[in-house]
Design a protein around this motif. Structure first.
Motif, mmCIF file in Angstrom:
data_model
loop_
_atom_site.group_PDB
_atom_site.id
_atom_site.type_symbol
_atom_site.label_atom_id
_atom_site.label_comp_id
_atom_site.label_asym_id
_atom_site.label_seq_id
_atom_site.Cartn_x
_atom_site.Cartn_y
_atom_site.Cartn_z
ATOM 1 N N GLY A 164 53.090 79.390 -42.728
ATOM 2 C CA GLY A 164 52.426 79.150 -41.372
ATOM 3 C C GLY A 164 51.560 79.924 -41.078
ATOM 4 N N VAL A 165 51.310 80.111 -39.592
ATOM 5 C CA VAL A 165 50.509 81.070 -39.087
ATOM 6 C C VAL A 165 51.199 81.685 -37.841
ATOM 7 N N THR A 166 50.904 82.958 -37.520
ATOM 8 C CA THR A 166 51.057 83.657 -36.385
ATOM 9 C C THR A 166 49.934 83.861 -35.661
ATOM 10 N N VAL A 167 50.268 83.716 -34.203
ATOM 11 C CA VAL A 167 49.308 83.889 -33.351
ATOM 12 C C VAL A 167 49.510 85.069 -32.377
ATOM 13 N N LEU A 168 48.386 86.187 -32.235
ATOM 14 C CA LEU A 168 48.787 87.339 -31.840
ATOM 15 C C LEU A 168 47.544 87.342 -30.629
ATOM 16 N N ARG A 169 48.226 87.470 -29.099
ATOM 17 C CA ARG A 169 46.992 87.835 -28.175
ATOM 18 C C ARG A 169 47.000 89.192 -27.730
#
Length: 237
Positions: A176-181
Motif C-alpha cells: 500500500g502507501v503511507t501518507v506523511l504531512r
C-alpha cells in the motif's frame, strides 16, 4: 534447513549492481532535492536464503523462491532519528572506514552480530540524498553466501533483527502507501505491511522506497493497489 539458492536471484542482483555501476540507476533520485554538505552514510541490503519460516505466497517471478529473504531490523523506540522504523542495517561512514561498503558491513556487524566474512558484496546503488537528516546514503547490495546467527546487539539501537521473506513483501495483499504531512507538504510513498508472529510490521519511508525500486527494476514486482493508505500506526488487518 536451507534449500538450494533460487535460480537467477543472485545473478539478477549482481547484474543490477553492475548496471548501476555503469550509469543505469534505479531512478530513485528523480524529484528528490539535493542536500548541501551532506554527511555520508551507507546501508547493507543483504539477500539470502531463509533459515526459518518461508513465505506462504508463491511469487510470479521465477527468481523469487518462498525462502528468499532480506535482512532488516526495527530501530529502538528511544532513538531520536526514525524511532521504531523498520530499516536496513547501516549508519554514518566513519573516518576509519575505507569506503561506503566498509561502513555498511561494519554497521551491520555492530547492529546485528552479522559475520561479514559470509557476505558477498555485489556492488552499490546510486547514493540517495535525504533532506530531512542531511545524509547522502549509499545502498550496498550483498548476497549471504554463508549465513550466520543475527540478533539485537544493542537494545538502545535496535528493538528487533529479522529476516523478511521477499515473497511476503511482493504479495500485493501486503502492499500500500503511507501518507506523511510535514510543514504543509504531503508525501506519499510505497509501504509494505509485513506479517510476523509478533504482529504486522510496517515498512515505509526510505527502506520501502528502495525495496519498491529494486523489485520494479528486477521485474519481481506484481500489480498492487496504490489506493490503499496504510496508517503509520496500522491497526490489525
Amino acid at each position: 534447513m536451507a534449500s538450494t539458492p533460487p535460480i537467477g536471484a543472485r545473478a539478477q542482483l549482481a547484474a543490477l549492481a553492475e548496471s548501476v555501476a555503469g550509469g543505469a540507476g534505479l531512478e530513485l533520485l528523480r524529484g528528490m532535492p539535493t542536500v548541501a554538505d551532506p554527511r555520508s552514510a551507507a546501508v547493507l541490503i543483504l539477500f539470502g536464503i531463509l533459515d526459518g519460516r518461508a513465505s506462504a505466497y508463491e511469487a510470479q517471478a521465477a527468481a523469487v523462491s518462498r525462502d528468499l529473504d532480506v535482512l532488516l531490523l526495527s530501530r529502538a523506540e528511544t532513538l531520536r532519528s526514525h524511532p521504531g522504523q523498520v530499516a536496513f542495517p547501516g549508519g554514518r561512514v566513519d573516518p576509519g572506514d575505507a569506503d561506503e561498503t566498509a561502513a555498511a558491513l561494519r554497521e551491520a556487524r555492530e547492529e546485528t552480530g552479522l559475520d561479514t566474512d559470509g557476505v558477498e558484496v555485489l556492488g552499490s546503488l546510486e547514493p540517495i540524498p535525504l533532506e530531512h537528516s542531511r545524509h547522502l546514503v549509499t545502498p550496498v547490495l550483498g548476497w549471504w553466501r554463508a549465513p550466520s546467527p543475527v540478533g539485537v546487539v544493542d537494545h538502545a539501537e535496535s528493538a528487533d533483527v529479522f529476516r523478511a521473506p521477499i515473497a511476503d513483501l511482493i504479495d500485493p495483499a501486503h502492499r500500500g502507501v503511507t501518507v506523511l504531512r510535514r510543514e504543509g507538504v504531503t508525501f506519499r510513498g510505497p509501504a509494505f505491511l509485513l506479517p510476523s508472529e509478533a504482529g504486522d510490521r510496517l515498512v515505509w519511508g526510505f527502506t520501502a522506497m528502495i525495496l519498491d525500486a529494486l523489485f520494479t527494476r528486477l521485474g519481481w514486482a506484481e500489480p498492487w493497489d496504490d489506493r490503499w493508505e496504510i496508517p503509520l500506526a496500522p491497526p490489525p488487518r
